[in-house]
Scaffold this motif. Structure first.
Motif, PDB file in Angstrom:
ATOM      1  N   GLU A 246       0.837  -1.217   0.000  1.00 17.12           N
ATOM      2  CA  GLU A 246       0.000   0.000   0.000  1.00 17.12           C
ATOM      3  C   GLU A 246       0.868   1.262   0.000  1.00 17.12           C
ATOM      4  O   GLU A 246       1.843   1.336   0.722  1.00 17.12           O
TER       5      GLU A 246
ATOM      6  N   GLY B 273      -1.789 -12.932   6.359  1.00 17.43           N
ATOM      7  CA  GLY B 273      -2.284 -13.407   5.060  1.00 17.43           C
ATOM      8  C   GLY B 273      -3.517 -14.275   5.222  1.00 17.43           C
ATOM      9  O   GLY B 273      -4.502 -14.131   4.491  1.00 17.43           O
TER      10      GLY B 273
ATOM     11  N   GLY C 145      -6.722 -12.551   5.649  1.00 13.74           N
ATOM     12  CA  GLY C 145      -7.255 -11.856   4.478  1.00 13.74           C
ATOM     13  C   GLY C 145      -6.548 -10.555   4.139  1.00 13.74           C
ATOM     14  O   GLY C 145      -6.924  -9.876   3.187  1.00 13.74           O
TER      15      GLY C 145
ATOM     16  N   THR D  75      -3.852  -8.272   2.427  1.00 19.87           N
ATOM     17  CA  THR D  75      -3.034  -8.442   1.220  1.00 19.87           C
ATOM     18  C   THR D  75      -1.922  -7.387   1.190  1.00 19.87           C
ATOM     19  O   THR D  75      -1.970  -6.408   1.925  1.00 19.87           O
ATOM     20  N   GLY D  76      -0.962  -7.626   0.307  1.00 19.05           N
ATOM     21  CA  GLY D  76       0.118  -6.652   0.140  1.00 19.05           C
ATOM     22  C   GLY D  76       1.087  -6.606   1.304  1.00 19.05           C
ATOM     23  O   GLY D  76       1.764  -5.614   1.525  1.00 19.05           O
TER      24      GLY D  76
END
Lengths: 78, 78
Positions: free
Chosen positions: A48, B26, B29, B31-32
């Motif tokens: 992000e 992860g 849920g 992400t990144g």
């Protein structure tokens, strides 16, 4: 973006690990040591790029996994 | 005077705890998430009022007890 999270025990919650460090420092000859508290420090690399969205996601991470909000406070730095 | 010390693993030192946190995030849920590293955060209340002398004492405390300088870095904030 690199984020840093500090998780510390709330005031009033007993911290035996901190107490042990304080005693050990005293035994090593250090003087003038008051209260010692130990917490966790977590560094997370995020894909992000938006600061606000990163902060929102990190807040959720802290509440869901990284901190036990019953006895711990957390501080997020992005 | 309140001092804060951050103890982190040096780059290149394996951090299974950080890896576990990354996997757990992860699974929840998120992400990144890139690399996650976990370290220690220590708050010490000191009687010393001189910043420089406090920093010297804290540096000795880190070298003697708080950090394993073979595999860990430390940062002092007074």
């Amino acid at each position: 973006m690199k984020a840093r999270i500090q998780v510390t025990l709330k005031d009033g919650v007993l911290d035996p690990q901190g107490k042990a460090i304080g005693h050990a420092l005293g035994n090593l000859g250090f003087t003038g040591i008051g209260e010692v508290r130990q917490g966790k420090f977590i560094e997370i690399e995020l894909a992000e790029t938006d600061r606000e969205r990163a902060r929102d996601a990190l807040d959720k991470m802290c509440k869901q996994l990284l901190a036990n909000t019953v006895i711990e406070n957390y501080a997020i730095e992005v």
